[in-house]
Design an enzyme around this catalytic site. Structure first.
Site, short mmCIF file in Angstrom:
data_model
loop_
_atom_site.label_atom_id
_atom_site.label_comp_id
_atom_site.label_asym_id
_atom_site.label_seq_id
_atom_site.Cartn_x
_atom_site.Cartn_y
_atom_site.Cartn_z
N HIS A 103 -63.67 -25.71 -31.28
CA HIS A 103 -63.43 -24.19 -31.67
C HIS A 103 -62.21 -23.65 -30.62
O HIS A 103 -62.05 -24.20 -29.44
CB HIS A 103 -64.67 -23.30 -31.53
CG HIS A 103 -65.63 -23.57 -32.52
ND1 HIS A 103 -66.67 -22.88 -32.76
CD2 HIS A 103 -65.50 -24.56 -33.50
CE1 HIS A 103 -67.33 -23.45 -33.88
NE2 HIS A 103 -66.60 -24.21 -34.60
N GLU A 111 -62.09 -20.97 -29.03
CA GLU A 111 -62.41 -20.12 -27.63
C GLU A 111 -62.83 -21.20 -27.01
O GLU A 111 -62.81 -21.28 -25.63
CB GLU A 111 -63.80 -19.35 -28.00
CG GLU A 111 -63.59 -18.31 -28.99
CD GLU A 111 -63.93 -19.00 -30.66
OE1 GLU A 111 -63.95 -17.84 -31.52
OE2 GLU A 111 -63.99 -20.07 -30.76
N CYS A 119 -68.87 -18.25 -32.80
CA CYS A 119 -70.19 -18.59 -32.93
C CYS A 119 -71.04 -18.66 -31.81
O CYS A 119 -70.54 -18.18 -30.83
CB CYS A 119 -70.01 -20.34 -33.50
SG CYS A 119 -69.59 -21.28 -32.17
N CYS A 156 -70.10 -20.82 -28.62
CA CYS A 156 -69.03 -20.27 -27.91
C CYS A 156 -69.34 -19.25 -27.18
O CYS A 156 -68.79 -18.96 -26.03
CB CYS A 156 -67.58 -20.26 -29.05
SG CYS A 156 -67.04 -21.88 -29.45
#
Length: 171
Positions: free
Chosen positions: A81, A83, A107, A110
């Site tokens: 992801h 992040e 999510c 993260c």
């Protein structure tokens, strides 16, 4: 001579996050993130993409139907992801007190990582409305970790339209 037009810090950093999202090859949703220190210096940047060594052009990594399942959705199983990539790509060891600008609400995994490394604020553009349960978990994680969250679209910046137009043109 005073300049009449300039980007606010929020719009500047969010535009960098959006620009970063253009690097993503995810066919469903391109995400970007940028981490900024208290002196308004960019210290980390990332976008959602496959783990190193995997072929971005191989469709087997991008398939899947169910957005919430790792078993039937390789996109979630193989992708790092935005992040997380921003944290991993950071040029600081200590991210305490930083702000992360994200194109999408993170999510739960993260969110855990952002709290663990000391990020103190998140500014995001959008949330997945069908992820109500996950969004509630993230909200709890942020509350417990004292991480302040701001919806970029609700900021009073005069220049946010520039960023929103760029965000909508990612595909």
């Amino acid at each position: 001579m005073k300049r009449e037009k300039y980007l606010s810090w929020e719009s500047y950093f969010m535009s960098v996050a959006v620009l970063s999202s253009f690097r993503s090859k995810d066919p469903k949703f391109q995400n970007g993130a940028v981490i900024v220190d208290s002196n308004n210096k960019i210290v980390g940047i990332g976008y959602n993409g496959l783990s190193l060594g995997l072929d971005d052009n191989d469709p087997k990594y991008w398939g899947g139907v169910n957005d919430d399942s790792l078993v039937v959705n390789p996109r979630h199983a193989y992708s790092v992801h935005a992040e997380r990539n921003a944290v991993l790509n950071s040029n600081l060891r200590d991210l305490k007190g930083t702000t992360i600008y994200c194109t999408q609400y993170p999510c739960h995994i993260c969110a855990q990582e952002l709290v663990q490394v000391g990020v103190s604020k998140i500014v995001y553009i959008t949330k997945k409305s069908h992820h109500k349960e996950v969004n509630n978990i993230v909200k709890d994680i942020f509350k417990g970790g004292k991480l302040k969250e701001l919806d970029f679209s609700k900021l009073k910046n005069k220049d946010k339209e520039f960023v929103m137009n760029m965000f909508e043109k990612r595909f």
